[in-house]
Scaffold this motif. Structure first.
Motif, PDB file in Angstrom:
ATOM      1  N   LEU A 129       0.911  -1.191   0.038  1.00 58.21           N
ATOM      2  CA  LEU A 129       0.157   0.000   0.090  1.00 58.21           C
ATOM      3  C   LEU A 129       0.887   1.184  -0.030  1.00 58.21           C
ATOM      4  CD1 LEU A 129      -2.846   0.973   0.200  1.00 58.21           C
ATOM      5  CD2 LEU A 129      -2.757   1.070   2.618  1.00 58.21           C
ATOM      6  N   VAL A 130       1.694   1.300   0.866  1.00 59.36           N
ATOM      7  CA  VAL A 130       2.828   2.327   0.968  1.00 59.36           C
ATOM      8  C   VAL A 130       3.523   2.646  -0.411  1.00 59.36           C
ATOM      9  CG1 VAL A 130       5.021   3.443   2.003  1.00 59.36           C
ATOM     10  CG2 VAL A 130       2.994   2.292   3.319  1.00 59.36           C
ATOM     11  N   ALA A 131       4.187   1.595  -1.024  1.00 57.62           N
ATOM     12  CA  ALA A 131       4.724   1.474  -2.225  1.00 57.62           C
ATOM     13  C   ALA A 131       3.913   1.999  -3.315  1.00 57.62           C
ATOM     14  CB  ALA A 131       5.456   0.201  -2.580  1.00 57.62           C
ATOM     15  N   ARG A 132       2.681   1.555  -3.391  1.00 56.75           N
ATOM     16  CA  ARG A 132       1.742   2.280  -4.220  1.00 56.75           C
ATOM     17  C   ARG A 132       1.389   3.725  -4.166  1.00 56.75           C
ATOM     18  NH1 ARG A 132      -4.542   0.403  -5.472  1.00 56.75           N
ATOM     19  NH2 ARG A 132      -4.471   0.752  -7.585  1.00 56.75           N
ATOM     20  N   HIS A 133       1.451   4.149  -2.859  1.00 56.17           N
ATOM     21  CA  HIS A 133       1.287   5.503  -2.881  1.00 56.17           C
ATOM     22  C   HIS A 133       2.457   6.441  -3.393  1.00 56.17           C
ATOM     23  CE1 HIS A 133      -0.154   9.223  -0.576  1.00 56.17           C
ATOM     24  NE2 HIS A 133       1.300   9.451  -0.735  1.00 56.17           N
ATOM     25  N   LEU A 134       3.774   5.796  -3.039  1.00 50.39           N
ATOM     26  CA  LEU A 134       4.715   6.566  -3.447  1.00 50.39           C
ATOM     27  C   LEU A 134       4.936   6.658  -5.066  1.00 50.39           C
ATOM     28  CD1 LEU A 134       7.730   5.074  -1.216  1.00 50.39           C
ATOM     29  CD2 LEU A 134       6.370   7.011  -0.737  1.00 50.39           C
ATOM     30  N   LEU A 135       4.466   5.274  -5.662  1.00 48.73           N
ATOM     31  CA  LEU A 135       4.642   5.593  -7.020  1.00 48.73           C
ATOM     32  C   LEU A 135       3.501   6.410  -7.718  1.00 48.73           C
ATOM     33  CD1 LEU A 135       5.694   1.977  -7.449  1.00 48.73           C
ATOM     34  CD2 LEU A 135       6.849   3.827  -8.481  1.00 48.73           C
ATOM     35  N   HIS A 136       2.195   6.560  -6.956  1.00 46.47           N
ATOM     36  CA  HIS A 136       1.208   7.173  -7.362  1.00 46.47           C
ATOM     37  C   HIS A 136       1.461   8.817  -7.473  1.00 46.47           C
ATOM     38  CE1 HIS A 136      -1.326   3.996  -8.361  1.00 46.47           C
ATOM     39  NE2 HIS A 136      -2.581   4.487  -8.344  1.00 46.47           N
ATOM     40  N   PHE A 137       2.269   9.150  -6.463  1.00 45.53           N
ATOM     41  CA  PHE A 137       2.241  10.621  -5.889  1.00 45.53           C
ATOM     42  C   PHE A 137       3.495  11.088  -5.830  1.00 45.53           C
ATOM     43  CE2 PHE A 137      -1.635   8.739  -3.926  1.00 45.53           C
ATOM     44  CZ  PHE A 137      -2.517   9.797  -4.672  1.00 45.53           C
ATOM     45  N   ASP A 138       4.656  10.090  -6.135  1.00 43.11           N
ATOM     46  CA  ASP A 138       6.139  10.637  -6.029  1.00 43.11           C
ATOM     47  C   ASP A 138       6.466  11.395  -4.832  1.00 43.11           C
ATOM     48  OD1 ASP A 138       7.230   9.726  -8.271  1.00 43.11           O
ATOM     49  OD2 ASP A 138       6.123  10.966  -9.536  1.00 43.11           O
ATOM     50  N   ALA A 139       5.723  11.046  -3.427  1.00 43.78           N
ATOM     51  CA  ALA A 139       5.844  11.758  -2.454  1.00 43.78           C
ATOM     52  C   ALA A 139       5.441  10.776  -1.117  1.00 43.78           C
ATOM     53  CB  ALA A 139       5.138  12.925  -2.276  1.00 43.78           C
ATOM     54  N   PHE A 140       6.204  11.222  -0.198  1.00 44.14           N
ATOM     55  CA  PHE A 140       5.705  10.332   1.070  1.00 44.14           C
ATOM     56  C   PHE A 140       4.319  10.856   1.547  1.00 44.14           C
ATOM     57  CE2 PHE A 140      10.155   9.239   3.286  1.00 44.14           C
ATOM     58  CZ  PHE A 140      10.329   8.436   2.218  1.00 44.14           C
ATOM     59  N   PRO A 141       3.643   9.882   2.083  1.00 47.49           N
ATOM     60  CA  PRO A 141       2.269  10.084   2.631  1.00 47.49           C
ATOM     61  C   PRO A 141       2.291  11.250   3.719  1.00 47.49           C
ATOM     62  CG  PRO A 141       2.744   7.996   3.164  1.00 47.49           C
ATOM     63  CD  PRO A 141       3.945   8.303   2.234  1.00 47.49           C
ATOM     64  N   ASP A 142       1.057  12.090   3.844  1.00 47.69           N
ATOM     65  CA  ASP A 142       1.091  12.799   5.240  1.00 47.69           C
ATOM     66  C   ASP A 142      -0.549  12.305   5.643  1.00 47.69           C
ATOM     67  OD1 ASP A 142      -0.781  13.926   3.352  1.00 47.69           O
ATOM     68  OD2 ASP A 142       0.532  15.628   3.117  1.00 47.69           O
ATOM     69  N   ALA A 143      -0.864  13.164   6.532  1.00 40.99           N
ATOM     70  CA  ALA A 143      -2.278  13.137   7.178  1.00 40.99           C
ATOM     71  C   ALA A 143      -3.503  13.034   6.245  1.00 40.99           C
ATOM     72  CB  ALA A 143      -2.323  13.834   8.464  1.00 40.99           C
ATOM     73  N   SER A 144      -3.245  13.697   5.168  1.00 48.54           N
ATOM     74  CA  SER A 144      -4.344  13.641   4.338  1.00 48.54           C
ATOM     75  C   SER A 144      -4.643  12.146   3.421  1.00 48.54           C
ATOM     76  CB  SER A 144      -3.810  14.895   2.902  1.00 48.54           C
ATOM     77  OG  SER A 144      -2.834  14.336   2.436  1.00 48.54           O
ATOM     78  N   ALA A 145      -3.564  11.477   3.423  1.00 48.04           N
ATOM     79  CA  ALA A 145      -3.708  10.096   2.789  1.00 48.04           C
ATOM     80  C   ALA A 145      -4.174   9.168   4.051  1.00 48.04           C
ATOM     81  CB  ALA A 145      -2.226   9.498   2.373  1.00 48.04           C
ATOM     82  N   LYS A 146      -5.283   9.160   4.281  1.00 46.81           N
ATOM     83  CA  LYS A 146      -5.968   8.444   5.573  1.00 46.81           C
ATOM     84  C   LYS A 146      -5.607   7.034   5.357  1.00 46.81           C
ATOM     85  CE  LYS A 146      -8.999  12.306   6.712  1.00 46.81           C
ATOM     86  NZ  LYS A 146     -10.372  12.665   6.363  1.00 46.81           N
ATOM     87  N   TYR A 147      -5.631   6.345   4.238  1.00 46.47           N
ATOM     88  CA  TYR A 147      -5.305   5.124   3.967  1.00 46.47           C
ATOM     89  C   TYR A 147      -4.119   4.219   4.245  1.00 46.47           C
ATOM     90  CZ  TYR A 147      -3.504   6.529  -0.327  1.00 46.47           C
ATOM     91  OH  TYR A 147      -2.872   7.100  -1.344  1.00 46.47           O
ATOM     92  N   VAL A 148      -2.968   5.518   4.614  1.00 50.50           N
ATOM     93  CA  VAL A 148      -1.801   4.973   4.908  1.00 50.50           C
ATOM     94  C   VAL A 148      -1.066   5.336   6.236  1.00 50.50           C
ATOM     95  CG1 VAL A 148       0.741   5.285   4.363  1.00 50.50           C
ATOM     96  CG2 VAL A 148      -1.074   5.103   2.492  1.00 50.50           C
ATOM     97  N   HIS A 149      -0.990   4.532   7.132  1.00 45.72           N
ATOM     98  CA  HIS A 149      -0.293   4.742   8.481  1.00 45.72           C
ATOM     99  C   HIS A 149       0.965   4.320   8.666  1.00 45.72           C
ATOM    100  CE1 HIS A 149      -4.460   5.793  10.146  1.00 45.72           C
ATOM    101  NE2 HIS A 149      -4.847   4.575   9.617  1.00 45.72           N
ATOM    102  N   PHE A 150       1.925   5.103   7.895  1.00 49.77           N
ATOM    103  CA  PHE A 150       3.216   4.905   7.752  1.00 49.77           C
ATOM    104  C   PHE A 150       4.206   5.172   8.854  1.00 49.77           C
ATOM    105  CE2 PHE A 150       4.077   9.117   7.141  1.00 49.77           C
ATOM    106  CZ  PHE A 150       5.495   9.577   6.954  1.00 49.77           C
ATOM    107  N   GLN A 151       3.558   5.605   9.753  1.00 53.02           N
ATOM    108  CA  GLN A 151       4.356   5.916  11.018  1.00 53.02           C
ATOM    109  C   GLN A 151       4.488   4.601  11.909  1.00 53.02           C
ATOM    110  OE1 GLN A 151       1.124   6.953  10.247  1.00 53.02           O
ATOM    111  NE2 GLN A 151      -0.159   7.449  12.159  1.00 53.02           N
ATOM    112  N   SER A 152       3.864   3.444  11.459  1.00 52.02           N
ATOM    113  CA  SER A 152       4.133   2.227  12.237  1.00 52.02           C
ATOM    114  C   SER A 152       5.544   1.819  11.794  1.00 52.02           C
ATOM    115  CB  SER A 152       2.976   1.232  11.793  1.00 52.02           C
ATOM    116  OG  SER A 152       1.891   1.505  12.133  1.00 52.02           O
ATOM    117  N   TYR A 153       5.946   1.877  10.706  1.00 54.03           N
ATOM    118  CA  TYR A 153       7.213   1.520   9.768  1.00 54.03           C
ATOM    119  C   TYR A 153       7.941   2.382   9.331  1.00 54.03           C
ATOM    120  CZ  TYR A 153       5.146  -3.121  11.344  1.00 54.03           C
ATOM    121  OH  TYR A 153       4.603  -4.180  12.164  1.00 54.03           O
TER     122      TYR A 153
END
Length: 606
Positions: A119-143
């Motif tokens: 899910l996180v890899a897909r976000h990076l490739l979709h947006f060329d950026a790390f997720p932030d709070a607006s990307a509610k489907y990604v909780h990348f703070q876990s890892y």
């Protein structure tokens, strides 16, 4: 051959050329061993992409690395006129071709891949950026995102496809393993055959192949760092500088990467002491490496807290207060149950335990026999035995740290059952085997041991092990070599149905969805919907019986699920039904006959 396939092959070739140039430039500029240069390259890629993502320049960081690879070719082969390492380049091409053939059409299916890594890899490739709070489907703070960054490096250059994700994570293990081969001295036939057999065993028996989980990469990183330090131990400066990218990259792979950084720095201290380096120099190198690893990790934690207001609310959040709260909830019963489970799973022999024990016994016998009978190396027996015992000690230390992790960072239900311990245990076993392999490889390939005739059997024994690995692994599949030629994984039909529904009803990514699980497994289906539709706004209803009462995504439990659905369905882009039962189907038809809104009600067939 289709145009799209042609494009993918061309992009793949260009990426390999760029990566080869990056390795060549690093090797020539830093004057390091050809087997260590790829390790430094992949470590540097992860570190630079992590820093680029944290600073908001992820795509420029990728372009910098990609172009630097072609410049490295010019620098190494045209300006410095270095000789290409054709054998290593050919091996890398064959390895990449095999991975592409094996994983190119595979799809993700493990829950951890769907809910986080993929899910996180897909976000990076979709947006060329790390997720932030607006990307509610990604909780990348876990890892941390080190693994996803390496996937981004491959996917950005080749294609945004799950097969590419799997190729990237499997490819990563090759360069991380290569520093072990730098310890081959004279007996190359013995060394390379043993290395090939060991790599195959570690690759296939200690990890799920069709997964993006980073547990194996952690152990391979630890092996690569230790092998690099041991090879460069005669120079404190070179040992620290060549290992530094790995010391930082492993921290960005997973929170427990700090363990491997600390242990590696301990290995650095011991290697420098054995070489007679002054105590002040040894301490300085260790402190410098520790400062770099901690600074990188602190930068990550600070960035997470700045981007995610609720960063400390996740299950694996890095927070002393969260750790203290988890620890306070552990009673004596949980601690005893956890300890019993850990011990039981350690001694319950599975294939990975058998492989690790067999290798450690074989290494011990080889050390004892060679030191007794071969001329010259008898004085090294004590040193080799210390390394053998030290690798076992590191494994036990890893198990102890895992036990402590259950106590401070996991809920009682998971801790009492030692959830996922086989996966964590495999990391420790791989690291133990890798550490012992470094000293064994360095020992049995030296000139003074070359005359020991029984070593001639190692190539044959290694070949038999590799054949045995293939046979044991694939026979349960029902046909010879099936495990290698079968390109499909445990495919989830739910995913195909979700994509078909998205196309048929023109469902938007990032939309609001309500879903009902007749199969009583809302946890998994919740993450599949998030992954396929790239949304964090999913109300997953489940529970017991055909009319469960539990809801997900911050909704309170409801007393009547039908009333809950009627109240919320009109605010959703779709109402998804997963699974089927006779009573539920009857009630669903009754609901459809009375519903007058515009929200589509879609039955997702599995």
């Amino acid at each position: 051959m289709t145009t799209s396939l042609t494009s993918v092959l061309l992009r793949s070739l260009l990426l390999l050329i760029s990566f080869t140039g990056l390795c060549a430039g690093i090797r020539v500029k830093l004057r390091i061993h050809r087997m260590i240069a790829p390790f430094v390259a992949v470590s540097s890629i992860i570190v630079l992409l992590m820093l680029g993502g944290l600073l908001g320049v992820l795509e420029p960081a990728f372009l910098l690395l990609y172009i630097a690879g072609f410049l490295g070719l010019i620098y190494a082969y045209l300006l410095r006129r270095a000789r290409p390492e054709w054998g290593l380049i050919a091996a890398m091409l064959v390895y990449c071709a095999f991975l592409a053939w094996r994983f190119g059409t595979c799809r993700l299916y493990l829950n951890d891949d769907i809910s986080h890594w993929g899910l996180v890899a897909r976000h990076l490739l979709h947006f060329d950026a790390f997720p932030d709070a607006s990307a509610k489907y990604v909780h990348f703070q876990s890892y941390p995102l080190g693994g996803a960054c390496f996937i981004y490096y491959f996917g950005r250059a080749v294609a945004d496809a799950e097969g590419v994700y799997l190729v990237a994570m499997n490819f990563l293990l090759g360069p991380l393993f290569l520093p072990l081969l730098a310890h081959i001295h004279e007996n190359r036939r013995v060394g390379y055959s043993l290395g090939a057999a060991l790599f195959l065993v570690l690759l296939h028996f200690f990890r799920p192949r069709n997964s993006l989980q980073v547990d194996a990469a952690l152990a391979f990183f630890g092996l690569g760092i230790a092998a690099t330090i041991a090879f460069e131990r005669k120079s404190a400066r070179r040992a620290l500088l060549t290992a530094l990218p790995g010391l930082v990259a492993v921290v960005y792979l997973k929170n427990s990467g700090l363990f491997f950084s600390v242990v590696s720095l301990g290995i650095l201290y011991l290697c420098l002491r054995r070489e007679g380096a002054p105590r002040k120099l040894r301490l300085g190198c260790v402190l410098a490496g520790l400062a770099a690893a901690i600074a990188a990790y602190v930068l990550w934690v600070v960035a997470v807290k700045a981007r995610f207001p609720a960063a400390l609310e996740t299950k694996h959040a890095v927070s002393l207060s969260a750790y203290a709260a988890n620890l306070a909830r552990k009673n004596l019963g949980v601690l005893l149950s956890l300890t019993r489970e850990v011990i039981f799973r350690m001694v319950r022999m599975q294939i990975m335990q058998y492989c690790a024990v067999a290798f450690m016994i074989a290494a011990l016998l080889a050390i004892q026999l060679i030191c007794r009978r071969a001329p010259g190396p008898q004085d090294r027996r004590r040193e080799l035995m210390k390394m053998w015992l030290g690798s076992i000690g590191v494994y036990l230390l890893w198990v102890l740290m895992t036990w402590a992790m259950y106590i401070v960072s996991m809920p009682n239900s998971e801790a009492a059952q030692a959830a996922s311990f086989p996966r964590y245990n495999s990391t420790g076993l791989m690291y133990m085997v890798g550490l012992e392999a470094i000293s064994l490889m360095d020992f049995i390939t030296r000139e003074e041991v070359r005359s020991y005739r029984p070593l001639r059997i190692v190539p044959l024994a290694s070949a038999l092990v590799m054949v045995g690995v293939v046979a044991v692994y694939v026979l349960p599949a029902g046909k010879m070599f099936g495990g290698y030629v079968r390109r499909s994984t445990e495919y989830i039909p739910l995913r195909a149905s979700l994509r078909a529904a998205q196309a048929e009803y023109d469902l938007p990514e990032g939309g609001r969805y309500m879903a009902y699980s007749v199969n009583e497994r809302p946890y998994h289906e919740y993450y599949y919907i998030k992954y396929e539709y790239l949304t964090g706004n999913v109300c997953m209803i489940g529970g017991t019986g055909p009319f469960g009462v539990g809801t997900w995504n911050n909704h309170e439990a409801c007393t009547d699920v039908r009333d809950f659905i009627r109240e919320n369905i009109d605010s959703c882009d779709a109402f998804l039904i997963t699974g089927s039962s006779e009573e539920f189907d009857r009630q669903l038809e009754l609901f459809r006959s009375t519903y007058t809104g515009d929200t589509p009600i879609i039955a997702i067939q599995e």
